[in-house]
Design a protein around this motif. Structure first.
Motif, PDB file in Angstrom:
ATOM      1  N   THR A   1       0.822  -1.210   0.000  1.00  0.00           N
ATOM      2  CA  THR A   1       0.000   0.000   0.000  1.00  0.00           C
ATOM      3  C   THR A   1       0.857   1.263   0.000  1.00  0.00           C
ATOM      4  OG1 THR A   1      -1.770  -1.162   1.179  1.00  0.00           O
ATOM      5  CG2 THR A   1      -1.821   1.244   1.221  1.00  0.00           C
ATOM      6  N   VAL A   2       1.806   1.353   0.926  1.00  0.00           N
ATOM      7  CA  VAL A   2       2.641   2.555   1.034  1.00  0.00           C
ATOM      8  C   VAL A   2       3.595   2.674  -0.151  1.00  0.00           C
ATOM      9  CG1 VAL A   2       4.379   3.757   2.422  1.00  0.00           C
ATOM     10  CG2 VAL A   2       2.463   2.606   3.542  1.00  0.00           C
ATOM     11  N   GLY A   3       4.259   1.572  -0.507  1.00  0.00           N
ATOM     12  CA  GLY A   3       5.186   1.609  -1.640  1.00  0.00           C
ATOM     13  C   GLY A   3       4.491   1.968  -2.936  1.00  0.00           C
ATOM     14  N   GLY A   4       3.312   1.398  -3.143  1.00  0.00           N
ATOM     15  CA  GLY A   4       2.545   1.710  -4.342  1.00  0.00           C
ATOM     16  C   GLY A   4       2.142   3.166  -4.389  1.00  0.00           C
ATOM     17  N   PHE A   5       1.710   3.716  -3.259  1.00  0.00           N
ATOM     18  CA  PHE A   5       1.291   5.119  -3.202  1.00  0.00           C
ATOM     19  C   PHE A   5       2.424   6.065  -3.591  1.00  0.00           C
ATOM     20  CE2 PHE A   5       1.512   9.007  -0.655  1.00  0.00           C
ATOM     21  CZ  PHE A   5       0.434   9.707  -1.195  1.00  0.00           C
TER      22      PHE A   5
END
Length: 485
Positions: free
Chosen positions: A241-245
């Motif tokens: 989630t964080v890496g994708g964002f």
């Protein structure tokens, strides 16, 4: 969930790479190829766009970190957005969060299907703007193809989605490299009408006008959270989630800033769909538009698959939690939620027919989709804020850690409220109509499981408010005051 159901899930577990593919595949759809033109068409000038992305970046980071924190601190809640709202505010509120998110995903796929054939129309003019009869028939074939692909297995479909997700990044990279290589960024164009013409749309209104476009661009960032029950490791959900964002935000900023240095705001506003194709065409010629349109086709095909996975999972998870009918718990031999998928794509088919009958464009459906997702976003962030305030799961945390998490939770909650405010009352009224059928489903499933319909007084009040908004909306639609399509 009984032991047989638990065992059936084991064959469809997703690793970190596949989860990242879900995030990228569901988030980077048509938005990245249309944001420059859509923002300009909504009246936003360069300064407002930059402020809008700044607000979005900070706010969405807050929301993303809320999802990150919830996935780590509430590992047992594998239903994502539904589970968070239910745990924090009761079963009926949780159901509406799941229902709103589910309808949002459905509308995303309708919008994607329309834009997909608009892009194909660049090569085959018979498809027009993606909303004529030929387009709707072909879009229906695409939707049902994705349906049968997911029936082959969620894990297998996620693997295909990963390949497509990587492929959709290629035309964006070509766009960025081409504009840099050809030195096409003109700072004089970038600063022209930076704040708009005197007497034009006020700056605050311009910033608000960017809201739906930025939200649309990030819908899907919570994709890994939505299917967290399928993850091999719960910690992978947070990482994806964080890496994708962060990666997706960088892509959006590059595309927006570079575009505003190639064409003026009026020129961007006048571009046909997808705007990015015609921006690159103005720099490198016809082949640039062809590359981008191919990228749009690949991207939207991947996003449609990603959202088919997510949309099918939502009724399945809700049924496991007793708020959707038991029929939606059924899986086939490939562990795919067969009845949930059938319901999901049946409703998408209905909306595609509405698209043809009303000659609706993809912007209408993504605006409705963005409106529907706002309440689920708010409830998730508010639940995380509640955890911090009540000290639940933070008993052994340091004071600085609690403070940091409080700031994140407050930021995510305030940003969600800002989105609702920016969207305006009209779309909130329209979305109330889409929430009402959900209560019928909820009531039937509660009776089916032998439970009372409303457990708390605030659940009854919530229903009354939704019903009142829906009635007002229908009255305003009937006299022509508001037009949903």
């Amino acid at each position: 969930m009984d032991s047989v159901e638990k065992q059936s899930l084991q064959g469809n577990k997703l690793n970190l790479i596949r989860l990242i593919g879900i995030v990228i595949g569901s988030t980077i759809g048509g938005g990245v190829f249309s944001i420059s033109g859509d923002m300009a068409a909504n009246g936003a000038n360069t300064g407002a766009v930059l402020i809008g992305w700044s607000v979005c970046g900070i706010g969405m980071l807050g929301l993303t970190m809320c999802f990150y924190g919830l996935s780590l601190r509430k590992k047992e809640l594998t239903g994502g957005i539904f589970s968070y709202a239910k745990e924090g505010f009761g079963t009926y509120i949780g159901f509406n969060s799941a229902w709103g998110y589910w309808i949002s995903v459905l509308l995303c796929n309708v919008s994607y299907a329309t834009l997909l054939f608009s892009a194909i129309g660049y090569f085959i003019p018979a498809f027009g703007q993606g909303n004529n009869l030929l387009s709707i028939v072909c879009a229906s074939l695409v939707i049902w193809t994705m349906h049968f692909l997911v029936l082959k297995g969620v894990k297998e479909a996620a693997s295909v989605n990963l390949v497509i997700a990587l492929g959709k990044l290629v035309p964006i990279l070509i766009f960025v490299v081409a504009l840099v290589a050809f030195r096409s960024f003109d700072f004089s164009i970038f600063k022209e009408n930076f704040w708009g013409q005197t007497g034009g749309m006020p700056l605050m209104e311009q910033i608000k006008a960017t809201m739906y476009t930025t939200v649309w661009a990030f819908i899907g960032i919570e994709g890994a959270v939505a299917i967290s029950g399928r993850a091999e490791k719960n910690t992978d959900v947070a990482k994806a989630t964080v890496g994708g964002f962060l990666g997706i935000l960088l892509i959006y900023l590059l595309v927006s800033i570079l575009s505003m240095g190639v064409m003026t705001t009026p020129e961007l506003a006048a571009l046909k769909n997808p705007p990015l194709a015609y921006i690159l065409e103005s720099v490198v010629g016809k082949w640039g538009a062809a590359v981008i349109n191919i990228g749009v086709i690949v991207s939207l095909a991947g996003s449609t698959l990603g959202y088919t996975i997510i949309a099918g999972e939502l009724p399945y998870v809700a049924a496991q939690n007793g708020v959707f009918n038991k029929a939606f718990k059924k899986q086939n031999r490939n562990n795919s939620p067969v009845n949930a998928l059938l319901l999901t794509n049946g409703i998408i088919q209905l909306f595609l027919i509405i698209t043809y009958l009303n000659e609706s464009t993809y912007q209408i459906f993504y605006t409705l989709s963005a409106s529907m997702v706002l309440i689920p976003y708010l409830l998730s962030a508010a639940y995380y804020l509640k955890l911090v305030i009540t000290n639940e799961t933070f008993e052994n945390s340091s004071k600085s850690e609690k403070t940091n998490n409080f700031i994140v939770a407050l930021l995510g909650t305030l940003y969600s409220l800002w989105l609702i405010y920016s969207g305006g009352l009209e779309y909130m009224l329209i979305t109330a109509i889409l929430y009402i059928p959900g209560t019928i489903v909820y009531t039937k499933s509660r009776k089916e499981n032998g439970n009372i319909i409303f457990e708390k007084w605030w659940e009854k009040l919530t229903f009354i408010i939704i019903l009142a908004f829906a009635v007002i909306s229908l009255v305003l639609i009937s006299n022509g005051t508001i037009q949903p399509f």
